[in-house]
Design a protein around this motif. Structure first.
Motif, PDB file in Angstrom:
ATOM      1  N   ARG A 101      48.551  -4.977 103.928  1.00 12.01           N
ATOM      2  CA  ARG A 101      48.677  -6.047 104.922  1.00 12.01           C
ATOM      3  C   ARG A 101      48.141  -5.590 106.279  1.00 12.01           C
ATOM      4  N   ASP A 155      45.035  -7.229 108.215  1.00 16.89           N
ATOM      5  CA  ASP A 155      45.212  -7.744 109.570  1.00 16.89           C
ATOM      6  C   ASP A 155      44.286  -7.041 110.564  1.00 16.89           C
ATOM      7  N   SER A 197      52.109  -2.371  99.892  1.00 13.19           N
ATOM      8  CA  SER A 197      52.039  -3.739 100.386  1.00 13.19           C
ATOM      9  C   SER A 197      51.877  -3.770 101.910  1.00 13.19           C
TER      10      SER A 197
END
Length: 110
Positions: free
Chosen positions: A23, A27, A19
């Motif tokens: 992420r 980003d 996760s």
């Protein structure tokens, strides 16, 4: 803790790592697109070099923050940072730099 509970603990920790890694990748992609758009828009303006320098600084700073978010991730077995040990650092490590637990392993005895 039994072997089944430990295996589940490892699965949860690896899911947390996946996760965080996803992420950070999302980003970083967003940051890259933002910096690219900023540079393109700056080509239209009077001070071309200023926007480019700011874009590079923004990108380097943002990516550094993202990598600092993912790399101190603790190993499921020893709880020490998986990817670094002292001054040694490897984002692509296949085993914990402390206890040698293989990446993605759910077997406590691996």
């Amino acid at each position: 803790m039994g072997q089944i509970e430990e295996a589940e603990h490892y699965r949860v920790k690896w899911a947390d790592y996946r996760s965080k890694r996803r992420r950070a990748a999302r980003d970083l992609l967003s940051l890259t697109v933002f910096v690219g758009l900023m540079a393109l828009l700056d080509l239209q303006g009077p001070s071309r070099w200023l926007g480019t320098v700011l874009s590079v600084v923004w990108f380097v700073g943002g990516s550094s923050i993202l990598f600092r978010f993912v790399t101190p991730w603790p190993c499921p077995r020893c709880s020490k940072p998986f990817f670094h040990r002292g001054w040694s650092h490897n984002n692509f490590a296949r085993k914990c730099m402390h206890c040698r637990l293989p990446k993605w392993s759910t077997n406590p005895s691996a």
